[in-house]
Design a protein around this motif. Structure first.
Motif, PDB file in Angstrom:
ATOM      1  N   ARG A 138     -21.951   3.552   3.271  1.00 32.42           N
ATOM      2  CA  ARG A 138     -22.213   4.320   5.036  1.00 32.42           C
ATOM      3  C   ARG A 138     -22.105   4.360   6.141  1.00 32.42           C
ATOM      4  O   ARG A 138     -23.608   3.240   6.126  1.00 32.42           O
ATOM      5  CB  ARG A 138     -22.168   5.959   4.951  1.00 32.42           C
ATOM      6  CG  ARG A 138     -21.190   6.478   3.864  1.00 32.42           C
ATOM      7  CD  ARG A 138     -21.043   8.151   4.765  1.00 32.42           C
ATOM      8  NE  ARG A 138     -20.255   8.456   5.008  1.00 32.42           N
ATOM      9  CZ  ARG A 138     -19.531   9.068   5.922  1.00 32.42           C
ATOM     10  NH1 ARG A 138     -18.761   9.589   4.180  1.00 32.42           N
ATOM     11  NH2 ARG A 138     -18.887   9.367   6.745  1.00 32.42           N
ATOM     12  N   TYR A 197      -4.234  -2.575  -3.016  1.00 32.16           N
ATOM     13  CA  TYR A 197      -3.416  -1.716  -3.118  1.00 32.16           C
ATOM     14  C   TYR A 197      -3.414  -0.726  -4.651  1.00 32.16           C
ATOM     15  O   TYR A 197      -2.996   0.575  -4.571  1.00 32.16           O
ATOM     16  CB  TYR A 197      -1.956  -1.633  -2.518  1.00 32.16           C
ATOM     17  CG  TYR A 197      -0.714  -0.485  -2.984  1.00 32.16           C
ATOM     18  CD1 TYR A 197      -0.053   0.575  -1.174  1.00 32.16           C
ATOM     19  CD2 TYR A 197       0.141  -1.314  -4.126  1.00 32.16           C
ATOM     20  CE1 TYR A 197       0.048   1.359  -2.281  1.00 32.16           C
ATOM     21  CE2 TYR A 197       1.206  -0.370  -4.292  1.00 32.16           C
ATOM     22  CZ  TYR A 197       1.306   1.440  -3.081  1.00 32.16           C
ATOM     23  OH  TYR A 197       2.055   1.885  -3.563  1.00 32.16           O
ATOM     24  N   LYS A 227     -17.669  -1.162  10.656  1.00 29.38           N
ATOM     25  CA  LYS A 227     -16.882  -0.216  10.099  1.00 29.38           C
ATOM     26  C   LYS A 227     -16.213  -0.797   9.022  1.00 29.38           C
ATOM     27  O   LYS A 227     -16.414  -0.921   7.739  1.00 29.38           O
ATOM     28  CB  LYS A 227     -16.219   0.662  10.693  1.00 29.38           C
ATOM     29  CG  LYS A 227     -16.730   1.321  11.187  1.00 29.38           C
ATOM     30  CD  LYS A 227     -17.348   2.924  10.281  1.00 29.38           C
ATOM     31  CE  LYS A 227     -18.448   3.446  11.302  1.00 29.38           C
ATOM     32  NZ  LYS A 227     -17.929   4.843  12.417  1.00 29.38           N
ATOM     33  N   CYS A 228     -14.871  -1.693   9.016  1.00 26.24           N
ATOM     34  CA  CYS A 228     -14.589  -2.605   8.506  1.00 26.24           C
ATOM     35  C   CYS A 228     -14.687  -3.818   7.944  1.00 26.24           C
ATOM     36  O   CYS A 228     -14.406  -4.559   7.151  1.00 26.24           O
ATOM     37  CB  CYS A 228     -12.551  -3.184   9.110  1.00 26.24           C
ATOM     38  SG  CYS A 228     -12.280  -1.398   8.673  1.00 26.24           S
ATOM     39  N   TRP A 260      -8.295   5.717  -5.569  1.00 28.75           N
ATOM     40  CA  TRP A 260      -8.937   7.128  -4.419  1.00 28.75           C
ATOM     41  C   TRP A 260      -9.717   7.718  -5.882  1.00 28.75           C
ATOM     42  O   TRP A 260     -11.044   7.766  -6.165  1.00 28.75           O
ATOM     43  CB  TRP A 260      -8.441   7.477  -3.635  1.00 28.75           C
ATOM     44  CG  TRP A 260      -9.384   8.734  -3.087  1.00 28.75           C
ATOM     45  CD1 TRP A 260      -9.256   9.739  -3.407  1.00 28.75           C
ATOM     46  CD2 TRP A 260      -9.806   8.692  -1.181  1.00 28.75           C
ATOM     47  NE1 TRP A 260     -10.095  10.273  -2.272  1.00 28.75           N
ATOM     48  CE2 TRP A 260     -10.228   9.849  -1.669  1.00 28.75           C
ATOM     49  CE3 TRP A 260     -10.055   7.714  -0.751  1.00 28.75           C
ATOM     50  CZ2 TRP A 260     -10.595   9.707  -0.131  1.00 28.75           C
ATOM     51  CZ3 TRP A 260     -10.517   8.114   0.615  1.00 28.75           C
ATOM     52  CH2 TRP A 260     -10.898   9.123   0.239  1.00 28.75           C
ATOM     53  N   GLN A 261      -9.070   7.987  -6.676  1.00 30.62           N
ATOM     54  CA  GLN A 261      -8.496   8.958  -7.876  1.00 30.62           C
ATOM     55  C   GLN A 261      -9.418   8.442  -8.802  1.00 30.62           C
ATOM     56  O   GLN A 261      -9.337   7.180  -9.268  1.00 30.62           O
ATOM     57  CB  GLN A 261      -7.578   9.305  -8.089  1.00 30.62           C
ATOM     58  CG  GLN A 261      -6.945  10.585  -7.622  1.00 30.62           C
ATOM     59  CD  GLN A 261      -5.937   9.820  -6.433  1.00 30.62           C
ATOM     60  OE1 GLN A 261      -5.395   8.956  -6.500  1.00 30.62           O
ATOM     61  NE2 GLN A 261      -5.986  10.200  -5.413  1.00 30.62           N
ATOM     62  N   ALA A 287     -10.630   1.551  -2.644  1.00 29.38           N
ATOM     63  CA  ALA A 287     -10.140   3.141  -1.906  1.00 29.38           C
ATOM     64  C   ALA A 287     -11.060   3.488  -1.259  1.00 29.38           C
ATOM     65  O   ALA A 287     -10.150   4.382  -0.227  1.00 29.38           O
ATOM     66  CB  ALA A 287      -9.476   3.732  -2.928  1.00 29.38           C
ATOM     67  N   MET A 288     -11.905   3.165  -1.429  1.00 26.94           N
ATOM     68  CA  MET A 288     -12.932   4.802  -0.455  1.00 26.94           C
ATOM     69  C   MET A 288     -13.285   3.933   1.131  1.00 26.94           C
ATOM     70  O   MET A 288     -13.579   4.400   1.976  1.00 26.94           O
ATOM     71  CB  MET A 288     -13.787   4.795  -1.513  1.00 26.94           C
ATOM     72  CG  MET A 288     -12.952   5.480  -2.281  1.00 26.94           C
ATOM     73  SD  MET A 288     -14.207   6.088  -3.277  1.00 26.94           S
ATOM     74  CE  MET A 288     -13.498   6.903  -4.762  1.00 26.94           C
TER      75      MET A 288
END
Lengths: 150, 572
Positions: free
Chosen positions: B495, B347, B150-151, B351-352, B384-385
């Motif tokens: 994903r 940071y 995942k990471c 996300w937006q 960010a996602m």
């Protein structure tokens, strides 16, 4: 309900929140910010530290009689790990502790988490005020359940 | 040393003394005659101008803000104190290394991504590992469920590393591995791959992060108590100095300290303090500082306050050179040179409105180049996602290529030198860093300051202060707290399918079924004896164990039994 507690003490005490990162995940910036923000908003805050197992998180929540478990993961494992916490709660018949989540949770995963009873699921950039309000509301719901069970 | 206090206390005094205390009359005249009437006539409201380090910025800087010895503080590129850069011709000679941090899913996925990046012009490899690998749990451990790939990429045994580097000639590339607590094990695996490719260890180059102090400070990925990790890193240092001379065995990292919420000054001060600790460790192990210090490299964050980042990087070089020369007695230029990798700030990305992150990353990447970085990772707009999609990572790489080949900022060395503001800020940040060194020294050193939680609490306080400023709108994040759009259009993100976990578990099962069990047991037994004896070097035993296909968790469990675990101090 444990001996020595009564309804009036429930009414008087502030919302009690357990912050937890129940997976293998060291990203704690967000959870540390929330700990201070919740405290400044008048809540009682516990932090489960790093790398607790879902079992340990629930044990702490029960022993400390918290209202909300606020879970944070930024490692993409929320669908597995948050679910394990929710499943364990169900197995143990705990329904007076609310579960809320947050972290890097894609929009499309939110309905599945909601269906497990895990609400909020806020991502980066969410104003603290929105998270605080949500946790307070969920805490009040859990508190009501606790009083009904007395 | 004056007052019986240490090196840093006297350096702080020296630096403070050289900062000019008053402005000259010309400036006062300008302010009265020109600025103030102008502000009055234009109804200018006073606005706060402050950077991440809470340093107040004036409206104007002039030569009177610089000390008399400014020329000596600058020097020349490639010469002490290296403020203007570590190489004489900087990017005119060779552009920085474009090194994109990559790794996700299975070793096969990661191998394909590395080859994709090489084919698009990437010049160095950088491997990201998943959480179970970073904490040394195998893929079949119950705790790893849902976290595989995942990471970053999952590595449970040497077999996985063989797949990651399949078809990649290690004599042609250098590789950076972001791994810390189990750094020596992954390094042993990399050396084993090189040997399998028929290469001598003396011929391969690369970097392993292995900066365990910053794990306790910021990234929070440890296995054992600090002293146990430090001992293993010392062994790696000694082994590599003798056998793998081109291996950078510690990448002293401010990146994570910054991402955890620190200011630029805190990032600089805590990172360099960690670096000084490693220098002292090498000297205590009997190594010659001129021989091992050149193998220490750094890793900084480039965040969004443009000039603050540039000044931080310039100050870093000067402080390191000064300390190596004056405190640690280095004589070779190479030992005094602070070389560093930079990653733009995750940071600061939102996300937006994710596509605007491309712009942020371009500014942050430009700051890193103007700050004189040796290699650069530019974040992808979906940072960010999730881990970057192929499309997003290509845009991020192209951003670097535009900076290098279109903007002209590489035409001359250190183009910002002599800017009153940049030089003043460089001096100021240097002074603030010395203030932290003095404080840390008075607390008994960085290890003590970390073990008692002081450093972590400093960062958490800065982080919360910043979050509140964002909350109050005093700090702007476009798209998140200003210029917010009601509807966010989703973008396609990477994903990691569940199959990655199944593939990894199956591979691990095959490894365990086909390896020589006696060889594994023997190697682990010898490793245990070496770990119990602080005078033994563990590196040869780690190499033997990985070559026998002992797994990452099996190897680390030996340490868990010998050294125990670690609980962090209370931070909140």
């Amino acid at each position: 309900m444990a001996a020595g507690k009564n309804q009036s003490s429930y009414k008087q005490r502030p919302p009690k929140i357990l912050l937890a990162k129940p997976g293998i995940d060291g990203h704690d910036r967000g959870v540390l910010v929330l700990a201070r923000a919740f405290r400044d908003a008048g809540m009682e805050v516990l932090y489960a530290g790093l790398l607790p197992t879902p079992e340990e998180v629930i044990d702490t929540a029960v022993n400390e009689d918290v209202d909300v478990i606020a879970m944070s993961l930024l490692n993409g494992a929320h669908l597995t790990v948050f679910k394990r916490v929710a499943d364990l709660m169900k197995e143990r018949g705990i329904d007076d502790i609310a579960l809320v989540g947050g972290g890097t949770i894609p929009e499309e995963d939110k309905p599945a988490l909601e269906a497990m009873g895990i609400t909020g699921n806020y991502g980066p950039g969410t104003p603290l005020s929105i998270i605080i309000e949500h946790v307070q509301r969920r805490s009040a719901e859990a508190r009501k359940k606790k009083m009904e069970q007395d | 040393m004056e007052d019986g206090k240490g090196f840093w206390h006297s350096k702080l005094n020296e630096v403070q003394k050289r900062m000019p205390s008053s402005e000259n009359e010309d400036i006062e005249r300008w302010r009265k005659q020109t600025l103030e009437p102008w502000e009055k006539s234009t109804n200018c409201e006073p606005v706060e101008h402050v950077n991440s380090s809470s340093i107040e910025i004036k409206e104007l800087y002039t030569e009177s803000d610089l000390p008399h010895g400014q020329k000596e503080l600058l020097g020349y590129p490639g010469e002490y104190p290296f403020t203007r850069g570590v190489y004489p011709n900087m990017y005119r000679g060779k552009p920085w290394t474009m090194r994109m941090f990559s790794g996700f899913g299975t070793p096969e996925d990661t191998n394909a991504r590395l080859k994709y990046l090489i084919s698009h012009g990437e010049t160095g490899l950088s491997i990201a590992f998943d959480m179970p690998t970073l904490y040394a749990y195998d893929c079949d451990n119950k705790r790893s469920d849902g976290e595989i790939g995942k990471c970053g990429v999952n590595v449970s045994s040497l077999k996985d590393m063989e797949v990651i580097f399949d078809g990649i000639d290690l004599s042609k590339v250098t590789t950076s591995m972001t791994i810390n607590a189990p750094a020596a094990v992954l390094t042993a695996m990399y050396f084993a791959i090189a040997k399998k490719q028929g290469l001598s260890l003396a011929s391969i180059g690369g970097t392993v992060q292995a900066d365990i102090l910053k794990e306790y400070i910021a990234q929070k990925e440890w296995i054992y108590p600090p002293e146990a990790h430090i001992r293993i890193i010392r062994d790696m240092m000694v082994y590599c100095t003798e056998n793998v001379p081109k291996w950078n065995y510690i990448s002293i990292s401010g990146y994570h300290i910054r991402e955890a919420g620190s200011s630029a000054v805190q990032e600089l001060a805590f990172t360099l303090a960690d670096g000084f600790y490693y220098v002292e460790m090498g000297k205590a192990a009997g190594l010659d500082v001129d021989k091992f210090a050149p193998r220490l490299s750094f890793f900084f964050n480039s965040s969004i306050n443009f000039f603050e980042e540039i000044a931080k990087m310039r100050a870093a070089r000067r402080i390191w050179a000064t300390a190596l020369k004056e405190k640690y007695g280095a004589r070779s230029k190479r030992a005094m040179m602070l070389r560093f990798h930079t990653q733009t700030s995750g940071y600061t990305l939102t996300w937006q409105q994710p596509h605007i992150n491309i712009i942020r990353t371009a500014f942050e990447g430009l700051a890193a180049v103007l700050g004189g970085t040796q290699s650069l990772h530019t974040n992808s707009y979906d940072e960010a996602m999730a881990l970057p999609s192929e499309e997003a990572v290509k845009v991020a790489l192209r951003t670097q290529q535009i900076i290098a080949e279109e903007t002209g900022v590489t035409d001359t060395v250190d183009p910002l030198a002599g800017s009153y503001y940049v030089e003043w800020l460089t001096n100021k940040i240097e002074e603030e860093a010395y203030r932290y060194f003095d404080k840390i020294e008075s607390m008994g050193g960085i290890l003590e300051a970390v073990k008692n939680g002081y450093i972590q609490r400093e960062i958490a306080s800065t982080s919360y202060r910043r979050q509140k400023r964002i909350e109050e709108g005093r700090e702007v994040m476009v798209g998140a707290n200003k210029y917010v759009e009601a509807e966010e259009k989703p973008i396609s993100i990477l994903r990691i399918p569940r199959e990655a976990q199944e593939i990894q578990i199956k591979r691990l099962r095959d490894v365990k079924a086909t390896r020589d069990r006696d060889r594994v047991e023997g190697a682990l037994g010898r490793l245990r004896k070496a770990m119990e004896n602080p005078d033994e070097n563990v590196m040869p035993y780690l190499i033997e164990a990985v070559e026998a296909y002992a797994t990452l968790e099996e190897i680390s469990n030996v340490g868990r039994e010998v050294y125990g675990g670690w609980k962090e101090p209370i931070i909140i």
